[in-house]
Design a protein around this motif. Structure first.
Motif, short mmCIF file in Angstrom:
data_model
loop_
_atom_site.label_atom_id
_atom_site.label_comp_id
_atom_site.label_asym_id
_atom_site.label_seq_id
_atom_site.Cartn_x
_atom_site.Cartn_y
_atom_site.Cartn_z
N ILE A 85 0.86 -1.18 0.00
CA ILE A 85 0.00 0.00 0.00
C ILE A 85 0.90 1.23 0.00
N ALA A 86 0.51 2.23 -0.77
CA ALA A 86 1.26 3.49 -0.80
C ALA A 86 0.26 4.63 -0.95
N TRP A 87 0.60 5.75 -0.32
CA TRP A 87 -0.24 6.94 -0.46
C TRP A 87 0.62 8.16 -0.67
N ARG A 88 -0.04 9.19 -1.15
CA ARG A 88 0.63 10.48 -1.38
C ARG A 88 -0.37 11.57 -1.05
N HIS A 89 0.16 12.77 -0.85
CA HIS A 89 -0.72 13.93 -0.70
C HIS A 89 -0.45 14.86 -1.85
N ILE A 90 -0.55 16.13 -1.65
CA ILE A 90 -0.38 17.09 -2.76
C ILE A 90 1.00 16.98 -3.41
N GLY A 91 2.00 16.59 -2.64
CA GLY A 91 3.33 16.36 -3.20
C GLY A 91 3.34 15.07 -4.00
N ALA A 92 4.30 14.90 -4.87
CA ALA A 92 4.34 13.71 -5.72
C ALA A 92 5.00 12.52 -5.02
N HIS A 93 5.65 12.75 -3.89
CA HIS A 93 6.33 11.64 -3.20
C HIS A 93 5.31 10.70 -2.55
N ARG A 94 5.78 9.50 -2.25
CA ARG A 94 4.90 8.46 -1.72
C ARG A 94 5.50 7.84 -0.47
N TRP A 95 4.59 7.38 0.39
CA TRP A 95 4.97 6.55 1.52
C TRP A 95 4.44 5.16 1.19
N ARG A 96 5.35 4.19 1.08
CA ARG A 96 4.98 2.85 0.63
C ARG A 96 5.33 1.83 1.72
N TRP A 97 4.42 0.87 1.86
CA TRP A 97 4.63 -0.27 2.76
C TRP A 97 4.53 -1.53 1.91
N PRO A 156 5.50 -12.16 3.19
CA PRO A 156 5.34 -13.28 4.11
C PRO A 156 6.56 -14.19 4.04
N LEU A 157 7.05 -14.61 5.19
CA LEU A 157 8.21 -15.50 5.26
C LEU A 157 7.75 -16.91 5.64
N ASP A 158 8.58 -17.90 5.34
CA ASP A 158 8.20 -19.30 5.53
C ASP A 158 7.85 -19.65 6.97
N ASP A 159 8.39 -18.92 7.94
CA ASP A 159 8.15 -19.26 9.34
C ASP A 159 6.92 -18.57 9.92
N GLY A 160 6.09 -17.95 9.07
CA GLY A 160 4.88 -17.29 9.54
C GLY A 160 5.06 -15.85 9.93
N THR A 161 6.28 -15.35 9.81
CA THR A 161 6.55 -13.94 10.10
C THR A 161 6.43 -13.14 8.80
N THR A 162 6.59 -11.82 8.92
CA THR A 162 6.45 -10.95 7.75
C THR A 162 7.57 -9.92 7.73
N ARG A 163 8.26 -9.82 6.61
CA ARG A 163 9.23 -8.74 6.43
C ARG A 163 8.45 -7.53 5.92
N VAL A 164 8.56 -6.42 6.68
CA VAL A 164 7.86 -5.18 6.34
C VAL A 164 8.91 -4.17 5.90
N THR A 165 8.71 -3.59 4.74
CA THR A 165 9.61 -2.55 4.23
C THR A 165 8.79 -1.28 4.06
N GLU A 166 9.25 -0.23 4.72
CA GLU A 166 8.63 1.09 4.55
C GLU A 166 9.58 1.93 3.71
N THR A 167 9.03 2.64 2.74
CA THR A 167 9.83 3.44 1.82
C THR A 167 9.26 4.85 1.70
N PHE A 168 10.15 5.83 1.77
CA PHE A 168 9.83 7.20 1.38
C PHE A 168 10.37 7.31 -0.04
N ASP A 169 9.48 7.42 -1.01
CA ASP A 169 9.85 7.39 -2.43
C ASP A 169 9.62 8.77 -3.03
N TYR A 170 10.69 9.45 -3.33
CA TYR A 170 10.58 10.76 -3.97
C TYR A 170 11.13 10.72 -5.39
N SER A 171 11.15 9.51 -5.99
CA SER A 171 11.62 9.37 -7.37
C SER A 171 10.61 9.95 -8.35
#
Length: 150
Positions: free
Chosen positions: A80-92, A96-111
């Motif tokens: 999921i990612a959102w933006r406001h009036i600026g063009a940059h995004r906050w992305r999550w 899912p990993l094999d052991d039932g856990t989850t790798r979560v990556t948060e990104t500030f994307d100003y590309s």
């Protein structure tokens, strides 16, 4: 790390669906926010989906303001990612990993900001957002894992 993106990851001891449920609930964003700028949920749905708009009470450098965001990327329980009036995004992104856990990556994307990317760097946004992400991810982890213990 890709040019004009700041990303950090953490492994959460919970399935991706449970992690995503917290991220996709804008009422929880003040609980997650490591930047200390998100103050409260103003309007919008309780569960974000593609195209959802939601408003937040914010405060930066002692100045309160309101911001409306729109979900611009969405894959249920994965991204999921959102933006406001600026063009940059906050992305999550959730992996899912094999052991039932989850790798979560948060990104500030100003590309997507074009020539404004230079101004973002000069204003210190990448470094400031990296620190905020580094504070947000452990908050998310603790919030989701404590809910699992109940």
């Amino acid at each position: 790390m890709a040019k004009h993106r700041v990303s950090r990851s953490i492994v959460v001891n919970a399935p991706a669906e449970e992690v995503f449920a917290v991220i996709a609930d804008p009422r929880r964003h003040p609980d997650l926010d490591g930047s200390a700028t998100v103050r409260g949920h103003l309007h919008g749905p309780t569960r974000l989906t593609a195209g959802s708009e939601f408003g937040m009470d914010m405060k930066m450098f002692g100045v309160p303001y309101r911001m409306t965001n729109r979900v611009v990327e969405y894959e249920k329980d994965r991204r999921i990612a959102w933006r406001h009036i600026g063009a940059h995004r906050w992305r999550w992104e959730l992996e899912p990993l094999d052991d039932g856990t989850t790798r979560v990556t948060e990104t500030f994307d100003y590309s997507t900001t074009g020539p404004l990317a230079v101004l973002y760097r000069l204003a210190g946004h990448p470094a400031r957002n990296a620190r905020a992400i580094e504070a947000t991810l452990p908050r998310l982890k603790a919030l989701v894992e404590s809910a699992q213990e109940r």
